[in-house]
Write a protein that holds these residues in place. Structure first.
Motif, short mmCIF file in Angstrom:
data_model
loop_
_atom_site.label_atom_id
_atom_site.label_comp_id
_atom_site.label_asym_id
_atom_site.label_seq_id
_atom_site.Cartn_x
_atom_site.Cartn_y
_atom_site.Cartn_z
N LEU A 5 0.80 -1.22 0.00
CA LEU A 5 0.00 0.00 0.00
C LEU A 5 0.84 1.27 0.00
O LEU A 5 0.30 2.36 -0.19
N ALA A 6 2.14 1.16 0.20
CA ALA A 6 3.02 2.33 0.18
C ALA A 6 3.84 2.42 -1.10
O ALA A 6 4.74 3.24 -1.21
N ARG A 7 3.50 1.60 -2.07
CA ARG A 7 4.33 1.47 -3.28
C ARG A 7 4.62 2.81 -3.97
O ARG A 7 5.73 3.07 -4.37
N ASP A 8 3.63 3.68 -4.10
CA ASP A 8 3.84 4.92 -4.83
C ASP A 8 3.91 6.16 -3.94
O ASP A 8 3.76 7.28 -4.41
N VAL A 9 4.16 5.96 -2.65
CA VAL A 9 4.28 7.09 -1.72
C VAL A 9 5.64 7.76 -1.93
O VAL A 9 6.67 7.09 -1.93
N PHE A 12 9.12 9.57 2.95
CA PHE A 12 9.88 8.48 3.57
C PHE A 12 8.95 7.62 4.41
O PHE A 12 8.30 8.09 5.35
N THR A 13 8.88 6.36 4.07
CA THR A 13 8.05 5.39 4.76
C THR A 13 8.62 4.01 4.54
O THR A 13 9.46 3.80 3.66
N SER A 14 8.15 3.07 5.33
CA SER A 14 8.45 1.67 5.04
C SER A 14 7.40 1.17 4.06
O SER A 14 6.36 1.80 3.85
N ASN A 15 7.66 0.02 3.46
CA ASN A 15 6.62 -0.66 2.71
C ASN A 15 5.55 -1.10 3.71
O ASN A 15 5.85 -1.37 4.88
N PHE A 33 2.03 9.09 5.29
CA PHE A 33 0.95 9.06 4.30
C PHE A 33 -0.31 8.54 4.98
O PHE A 33 -0.25 7.97 6.06
N ASP A 34 -1.46 8.75 4.34
CA ASP A 34 -2.75 8.38 4.92
C ASP A 34 -3.05 6.91 4.62
O ASP A 34 -3.70 6.59 3.62
N LEU A 35 -2.58 6.03 5.48
CA LEU A 35 -2.78 4.60 5.30
C LEU A 35 -4.26 4.22 5.43
O LEU A 35 -4.75 3.36 4.70
N VAL A 36 -4.97 4.86 6.34
CA VAL A 36 -6.38 4.52 6.55
C VAL A 36 -7.18 4.74 5.26
O VAL A 36 -8.00 3.90 4.88
N GLY A 171 12.10 -0.56 -0.65
CA GLY A 171 12.50 -0.95 -1.99
C GLY A 171 11.66 -2.09 -2.55
O GLY A 171 10.64 -2.47 -1.97
N PRO A 172 12.11 -2.64 -3.69
CA PRO A 172 11.31 -3.65 -4.37
C PRO A 172 11.36 -5.01 -3.68
O PRO A 172 12.35 -5.38 -3.06
N SER A 173 10.26 -5.73 -3.81
CA SER A 173 10.22 -7.12 -3.36
C SER A 173 11.03 -7.97 -4.32
O SER A 173 11.29 -7.58 -5.46
N VAL A 174 11.43 -9.15 -3.85
CA VAL A 174 12.25 -10.05 -4.66
C VAL A 174 11.46 -11.33 -4.89
O VAL A 174 11.19 -12.08 -3.96
N THR A 175 11.09 -11.56 -6.15
CA THR A 175 10.30 -12.74 -6.48
C THR A 175 11.04 -13.70 -7.41
O THR A 175 10.51 -14.76 -7.74
#
Length: 192
Positions: A5-9, A12-15, A33-36, A171-175
Motif C-alpha cells: 500500500l506504500a508502493r507509490d508514496v 519516507f516510509t516503510s513498505n 501518508f494516509d494509510l487509513v 525498496g522492491p520485493s524479490v520474487t
C-alpha cells in the motif's frame, strides 16, 4: 493476495503489506501518508497488524489504523507503545491464508522479526535484508552489526531451499531467486 500500500508514496516510509485471506492483515504500518484512506479502498475490516520492528518509519500510522479499525498490533516487544501482543521466536501467526513462523532477527533493531511461511516460501523480511543483497543499517539506537550478521544467517538457514518471495521493508520485493539476495546480504554483512 499481497499488495504494498506504500508502493507509490513519495515521502519516507516503510513498505506496508496488505495481505488478504482468512486473516486479513497488515505487515507494518508505514509513515508520512494516509494509510487509513488507502485501506478504506480495499476493506471493511482488518484482523491484525503485525510489526517487523518499531522504528518510526514502520509505526507512525499505527494509532490511526488502531482507531479506524479497532485492530490490535502484534510484535516482539510489548514494552513498546506500538505492540499490544507479543510474538515469540518460532511462534506461528496467521497472515492471509497461511501460517507464518516468526523469526526473532535483531541487529537492525533489538525487536526485529521476520515472518516466513514454509508452505508457500513467502517471507516478510522487514529491514533485515533487501533486494540485491543490501541489509539493514546498524548505526541507529539498538543496532548491532555482529547480531545482524547472526540474524541474517538464521534467516538463511530457515528459508534455505524453500524461499520463493522476499517482501522487504524498503525498496522492491524479490520474487526471482530471492535466496540469492539473502546469501549476498549474508556475505556482504560479514565484511568490514
Amino acid at each position: 493476495m499481497i499488495r504494498n500500500l506504500a508502493r507509490d508514496v513519495g515521502a519516507f516510509t516503510s513498505n506496508v503489506f496488505f495481505v488478504t485471506g482468512e486473516t486479513t492483515a497488515l505487515v507494518d504500518a508505514g509513515a508520512n501518508f494516509d494509510l487509513v484512506a488507502r485501506l478504506d479502498e480495499h476493506l471493511d475490516d482488518l484482523d491484525r497488524l503485525y510489526l517487523t520492528h518499531t522504528h518510526p518509519d514502520h509505526v507512525e500510522n499505527v494509532a490511526a489504523v488502531r482507531d479506524a479499525f479497532g485492530v490490535e498490533t502484534w510484535g516482539y516487544d510489548t514494552d513498546s507503545e506500538y505492540v499490544d501482543n507479543a510474538i515469540e521466536d518460532g511462534e506461528s501467526v496467521p497472515i492471509g491464508d497461511d501460517e507464518y513462523e516468526a523469526l526473532f532477527t535483531p541487529g537492525h533493531s533489538p525487536d526485529h522479526l521476520c515472518f516466513y511461511a514454509e508452505e508457500t516460501g513467502v517471507c516478510f523480511a522487514g529491514d533485515l535484508v533487501f533486494a540485491n543483497g543490501s541489509f539493514g543499517r546498524t548505526d541507529l539506537e539498538g543496532g548491532d552489526r555482529p547480531t545482524l550478521v547472526e540474524s541474517i544467517r538464521y534467516l538463511h538457514d530457515v528459508v534455505d531451499g524453500g524461499l520463493s518471495a522476499l517482501y522487504v521493508g524498503h525498496g522492491p520485493s524479490v520474487t526471482e531467486r530471492p535466496l540469492d539476495d539473502v546469501e549476498i546480504a549474508l556475505q556482504a554483512s560479514q565484511m568490514g
